[in-house]
Design a protein around this motif. Structure first.
Motif, PDB file in Angstrom:
ATOM      1  N   SER A  87       5.992  10.969   3.285  1.00 29.93           N
ATOM      2  CA  SER A  87       5.443  11.550   4.348  1.00 29.93           C
ATOM      3  C   SER A  87       5.873  11.137   5.805  1.00 29.93           C
ATOM      4  O   SER A  87       6.029  12.106   6.713  1.00 29.93           O
ATOM      5  CB  SER A  87       3.787  11.528   4.147  1.00 29.93           C
TER       6      SER A  87
ATOM      7  N   PRO B  34      -0.951   8.889   4.364  1.00 23.79           N
ATOM      8  CA  PRO B  34      -2.031   9.177   3.423  1.00 23.79           C
ATOM      9  C   PRO B  34      -2.736   7.680   3.170  1.00 23.79           C
ATOM     10  O   PRO B  34      -4.156   7.835   2.930  1.00 23.79           O
ATOM     11  CB  PRO B  34      -1.800   9.981   2.325  1.00 23.79           C
ATOM     12  N   SER B  35      -2.194   6.718   2.844  1.00 26.87           N
ATOM     13  CA  SER B  35      -2.789   5.544   2.343  1.00 26.87           C
ATOM     14  C   SER B  35      -3.092   4.772   3.548  1.00 26.87           C
ATOM     15  O   SER B  35      -3.830   3.444   3.347  1.00 26.87           O
ATOM     16  CB  SER B  35      -2.122   4.912   1.326  1.00 26.87           C
TER      17      SER B  35
ATOM     18  N   MET C 233       0.666  -1.330   0.084  1.00 26.63           N
ATOM     19  CA  MET C 233      -0.247  -0.096  -0.315  1.00 26.63           C
ATOM     20  C   MET C 233       0.816   1.296   0.235  1.00 26.63           C
ATOM     21  O   MET C 233       0.271   2.390  -0.271  1.00 26.63           O
ATOM     22  CB  MET C 233      -0.825   0.085   1.283  1.00 26.63           C
ATOM     23  N   CYS C 234       2.172   1.199   0.262  1.00 26.95           N
ATOM     24  CA  CYS C 234       2.901   2.172   0.319  1.00 26.95           C
ATOM     25  C   CYS C 234       3.116   3.120  -1.090  1.00 26.95           C
ATOM     26  O   CYS C 234       3.330   2.362  -1.762  1.00 26.95           O
ATOM     27  CB  CYS C 234       4.254   1.859   1.122  1.00 26.95           C
ATOM     28  N   ASN C 235       2.831   4.402  -0.956  1.00 27.99           N
ATOM     29  CA  ASN C 235       3.143   5.310  -1.972  1.00 27.99           C
ATOM     30  C   ASN C 235       4.519   5.840  -2.222  1.00 27.99           C
ATOM     31  O   ASN C 235       4.916   6.147  -3.224  1.00 27.99           O
ATOM     32  CB  ASN C 235       2.122   6.621  -1.944  1.00 27.99           C
ATOM     33  N   GLY C 236       5.319   5.587  -1.298  1.00 28.69           N
ATOM     34  CA  GLY C 236       6.643   6.101  -1.241  1.00 28.69           C
ATOM     35  C   GLY C 236       6.871   7.598  -1.187  1.00 28.69           C
ATOM     36  O   GLY C 236       7.800   8.041  -1.670  1.00 28.69           O
ATOM     37  N   CYS C 237       5.561   8.180  -0.768  1.00 27.71           N
ATOM     38  CA  CYS C 237       5.528   9.816  -0.583  1.00 27.71           C
ATOM     39  C   CYS C 237       6.582  10.518   0.112  1.00 27.71           C
ATOM     40  O   CYS C 237       6.525  11.720   0.026  1.00 27.71           O
ATOM     41  CB  CYS C 237       4.195  10.094  -0.456  1.00 27.71           C
TER      42      CYS C 237
ATOM     43  N   ALA D 207       0.597  10.324   9.728  1.00 27.71           N
ATOM     44  CA  ALA D 207       0.854  11.105   8.517  1.00 27.71           C
ATOM     45  C   ALA D 207       0.522  10.321   6.944  1.00 27.71           C
ATOM     46  O   ALA D 207       0.254  10.953   6.038  1.00 27.71           O
ATOM     47  CB  ALA D 207       2.325  11.508   8.489  1.00 27.71           C
TER      48      ALA D 207
END
Lengths: 324, 663
Positions: free
Chosen positions: B592, B640-641, B586-590, B638
């Motif tokens: 945050s 988001p997903s 699920m990690c976006n790698g963003c 923090a």
């Protein structure tokens, strides 16, 4: 401008700078413009369009497109470049796989504005100077261009093209914008009035998820609302009030990352002014943590992910605002 | 299928008097998954713990819920209990039905209902608990003491004596703090400098102590056992290694009109100065706000007279980053500002002084050389009025502080006694609300002031002080005599309340150490852990924790040192396995989570994932270093997903608890 965009797209493909071009093509109606990927100059010449109805923000498509083989060229309007930068800050776009062409923008026209001017049966529209000549089933009408602008373009925050490899037209700057006027009007309401306003607006929601799907900030690999493990998926559908909270939760999820591009409200088939939720959060953040524009640059720290000892504390915020 | 055991504790009558423990046990026995439910007088007792262990074995329990006091009290105890019975210690949940329930409710019916709900939430959570294993983290064997007053000095000396290196960071150019400004000390009347300065010298000469003066803590990272602290050493424009402390520059500097903070502005110093004769380190510093050379580039007298060549106008602030295993806060106190107490005419007359100013006026090294003279005209005062509780014990706390500043009664008795001793021709009045003298030999001391030295102690407050014709007209009420008093005083001395140093609040934020509403640091337990902050690895020394006199400060300073030594002798610490864990799918790698992580525990890697049609997708995903993660949970919020979760406190577990409460 339209010709220059098309020429550029064709030239980029022909010269091999890129293997694909992300642009727009006409949908079911001439004003119903849709994002599309073109792989040859031929396709560009026959299908691609660039006209004052090219509102859709292409940045989000780059998340998937920049992961593919070869380089993709993209045409970005100033507001789209804010999303472009923001997504890069979140490591979502592989910049080296993108050739970004910034396009000077004088604001986009939308159908709702034309309808509001009393125009019916619109078949075509072209720009002549400061005017828009609209062909309808009932003959041609000339309207001032600024009156046909979409609502979001009337409060445009910036004409600046961020992080582009090339610019068509002229580079612009930030504009004074009274985009928070509507938020202020909502703030002036009593809590009961405001609750009633949002209940009435949000109850129109049919949960088509268009706002989420179009939003450049809503780009999670797996949205919490699609994830059975998150514990909120079923809740949102449980009753109408929980359903309404979908939009509130979404606004909080994109807080500090929303560039205020206004796509959520543009795509909402029910005409819910969703962007007002985001603007309220932007306004509050600006007020509490100092001015911040998501996607304006690469270095600034997003207020929701940064901490300084000077940050106001929650209790102080409430006291200050309510004057208690 | 889960087999959960529920154990409801009476805590003597602490819980049982307000909560129907039997009913709680019976009701919770009906919850899904619960196979055993009981109640007992003291679950934490030997018998209680055996009861839990037997039940685990007998009923093959897979999870344990104990309804008792706060987990801060006995979670560790019960974890050991279940572990000894062969259950993973993290398959235990505690429902706090004491602090969160019985202690705050009066009605037995509602309290019982709430206890059941809290128990139900814990059962819902324990259903989702997973066995966890704790790791180890190393301990850096060096301590940091923030603040170089008597508290910091004592703590540092004790830690250094035990053989551990310790750094003192002091914001002023010299250590010594408030005690260096004090004239005599109660209740023995020995001179403060005589007992303090040898300790300052000890600190400077101790091989294990490094004094970083004229410096402030800028940034704190890490956690117990391995803090990384950045210290800003301010430019003093004098090379510390060259300066001999001869003081020639401080005599020759032409800028003579700088208020001397050491004497609280009662006299002036030069722009280049050594705070006082026994300063440690005895090194001059240039005040950049007043130095003509630094301001306009014209002067340079000090550089000319300095034979050691120590003056360096180009010196810059220096950032030092060091690793520490433990941090001691010893930031001390300040007297409050008296802006809101203008009825005492502090801003109108120089003859109205605070007690700390009075210390300097009585001190042989002070602006008057120890002779008591009125600041306005240098004359000898005959009538002196002391006003107690200026800003202390104020109702509502709007104007002053609601607390008692604790030290004022004693130092006022000291001042009164010293005046009467030196100048028998004086009349000394002390206006008080109460005289509070708890402490060894304290009451005897106060009695001496009244009985032997004839100080007039009057119960009542001063209403107004008006400067008139060179006198201070004091209007006051004598509560015991039931009359109004009018005194023509020569001097009025205000016992200003004390408050924590202004630097304490931002420091607390950096240390994530909690403070009370008055900005005093909170201790981990007010009675049983008075020198530790609730934040592991942060210890409290002196008045930063609450108003204290010198003997108490020194006692607490040594206690804090003992705690630090106890930590530093360990080679490693058991870390909590309740750390963050990302769901890579699920990690976006963003980034945050990386941005909000206060411990720097999160990094990113590009990792191949299987895509559709036998393709490989490279995705940027978060990685948590469990040895560094402290389980604060900032990243889980923090994200988001919702890809980041805290082991032992997963989003699902929290939601299950909320659902159980709302059911």
């Amino acid at each position: 401008m339209q010709d220059r965009v098309m020429e550029k797209a064709a030239a980029l493909l022909e010269s091999g700078v890129c293997t694909r071009v992300l642009g727009w093509k006409t949908g079911e109606f001439f004003y119903d413009v849709t994002p599309a990927v073109f792989t040859s100059a031929e396709e560009v010449r026959t299908q691609m369009v660039y006209n004052p109805f090219c509102g859709p923000n292409l940045s989000k498509y780059l998340i998937a497109e920049s992961r593919k083989e070869g380089k993709i060229a993209v045409f970005l309007k100033p507001c789209d470049t804010f999303s472009f930068v923001q997504l890069q800050k979140e490591h979502r776009i592989a910049r080296d796989k993108v050739y970004a062409v910034g396009v000077q923008c004088d604001g986009m026209i939308d159908m709702d504005s034309l309808k509001a001017l009393g125009l019916r049966g619109v078949t075509a529209a072209r720009e002549v100077g400061d005017n828009l000549i609209v062909s309808t089933l009932y003959g041609e009408k000339t309207v001032p261009r600024r009156e046909a602008l979409s609502l979001r373009c009337r409060v445009c925050k910036s004409k600046r093209l961020n992080d582009c490899d090339e610019i068509i037209g002229e580079q612009g700057g930030d504009l004074p914008s009274d985009r928070f006027a509507q938020v202020e009007a909502l703030e002036a309401m009593t809590p009961e009035e405001r609750f009633a306003f949002w209940r009435s607006e949000l109850s129109k929601c049919i949960r088509c998820n268009a706002c989420r799907n179009v939003c450049p900030a809503c780009s999670c690999e797996k949205c919490v609302f699609d994830n059975p493990g998150s514990g909120v998926r079923n809740k949102a559908a449980a009753d109408s009030f929980e359903e309404n909270l979908f939009h509130i939760i979404r606004a909080f999820h994109v807080a500090g990352r929303c560039t205020d591009c206004g796509e959520c409200s543009r795509v909402c088939p029910q005409g819910i002014p969703l962007h007002l939720l985001n603007r309220k959060l932007i306004k509050d953040m600006n007020q509490l943590y100092g001015p911040y524009q998501a996607g304006a640059d690469f270095d600034s720290k997003p207020p929701m992910l940064a901490f300084t000892p000077e940050d106001p504390e929650a209790s102080i915020i409430t006291n200050g605002r309510d004057g208690q | 299928m889960q087999r959960i055991g529920v154990f409801v504790c009476w805590c003597g009558s602490n819980i049982a008097a307000t909560v129907d423990v039997e009913k709680v046990a019976q009701t919770l026995a009906q919850e899904p998954g619960v196979v055993y439910s009981t109640h007992y007088q003291y679950m934490c007792s030997q018998a209680g713990q055996e009861m839990i262990q037997n039940a685990i074995r007998e009923h093959r329990l897979t999870g344990v819920v104990i309804c008792s006091c706060s987990p801060r009290m006995h979670e560790a105890t019960f974890r050991k209990t279940v572990e000894k019975a062969g259950l993973n210690p993290y398959l235990l949940e505690i429902a706090n039905i004491r602090e969160h329930c019985s202690w705050i409710h009066k009605d037995k019916l509602t309290a019982t209902e709430k206890a059941v709900i809290l128990g139900r939430a814990a059962i819902a959570k324990v259903q989702l608990n997973a066995p966890l294993t704790a790791g180890q983290s190393p301990v850096t064997k060096r301590a940091l003491v923030i603040g170089g007053g008597i508290a910091g000095i004592q703590t540092a000396l004790d830690i250094a004596e035990a053989g551990f290196p310790v750094d003192i960071v002091e914001k002023k150019p010299t250590i010594g703090g408030k005690m260096a400004q004090i004239d005599k000390t109660f209740p023995t009347l020995d001179c403060a400098a005589c007992i303090l300065t040898p300790k300052m010298v000890d600190a400077s000469q101790n091989e294990n102590i490094d004094i970083i003066s004229y410096a402030q803590v800028e940034k704190v990272q890490g956690f117990v056992g391995s803090f990384s602290v950045t210290i800003r050493k301010k430019a003093r424009y004098v090379d510390e290694t060259k300066c001999t402390g001869c003081g020639l520059c401080t005599e020759k500097c032409p800028q003579k009109k700088v208020p001397n903070e050491f004497n609280l502005g009662l006299d002036n110093r030069r722009a280049i100065y050594i705070p006082f004769a026994q300063a440690v380190p005895k090194v001059a510093a240039i005040d950049p706000n007043y130095c003509t050379m630094l301001k306009s580039g014209k002067c340079g007298v000090c550089a000319k007279v300095c034979t050691a060549g120590a003056i360096d106008y180009k010196q810059q602030d220096q950032l030092i980053t060091r690793e520490y295993g433990a941090i001691v806060v010893a930031t001390g106190f300040e007297p409050i500002r008296l802006d809101k107490f203008d009825e005492f005419a502090y801003s109108q007359s120089p003859d109205v002084v605070t007690s700390l100013e009075f210390e300097r006026l009585m001190n042989a090294a002070g602006p008057t050389g120890g002779t008591l003279l009125r600041p306005s005209d240098g004359s000898h005062p005959h009538t002196l009025v002391f006003v107690q509780c200026v800003g202390s014990r104020c109702d509502g706390g709007e104007k002053g502080k609601s607390y008692c500043s604790k030290i004022c009664c004693m130092y006022t008795a000291k001042h009164a006694m010293l005046i009467r001793e030196k100048y028998p021709d004086t009349e000394v009045y002390v206006f008080y609300i109460d005289v509070r003298t708890p402490g060894k030999n304290f009451d005897e001391f106060y009695r001496r002031a009244v009985e032997e030295y004839g100080v007039h102690y009057i119960k009542g407050m001063v209403g107004k002080v008006t400067p008139q014709d060179g006198k201070l007209k004091v209007q006051a009420s004598d509560l015991l005599g039931g009359r109004q008093l009018r005194i023509d005083a020569d001097m009025v001395i205000l016992a200003a309340a004390i408050e924590p140093d202004k630097t304490a609040r931002p420091l607390a934020t950096m240390l994530t150490a909690s403070m009370d509403t008055n900005d005093f640091f909170t201790e981990a337990h007010p009675k049983l852990r008075p020198v530790e902050s609730p934040t592991a690895g942060i210890f409290l020394s002196g008045a930063c924790q609450g108003p204290k006199d010198i003997p108490e400060t020194v006692a607490q300073a040594s206690a804090a040192a003992a705690k630090v030594i106890g930590l530093l002798v360990k080679d490693s610490l058991t870390c909590s396995p309740c750390t963050a864990k990302p769901d890579e799918l699920m990690c976006n790698g963003c980034s945050s989570c990386e941005k909000v992580c206060p411990y720097g525990a999160i990094t990113y890697i590009d990792k191949p994932f299987r895509g559709p049609n036998r393709t490989t997708l490279i995705r940027r995903v978060a990685q948590v270093n469990p040895a560094v993660c402290q389980g604060c949970g900032a990243c889980t919020v923090a994200c988001p997903s919702g890809a980041m979760d805290l082991q032992g406190f997963s989003n699902q577990q929290i939601m299950a608890e909320v659902d159980a409460i709302c059911r």
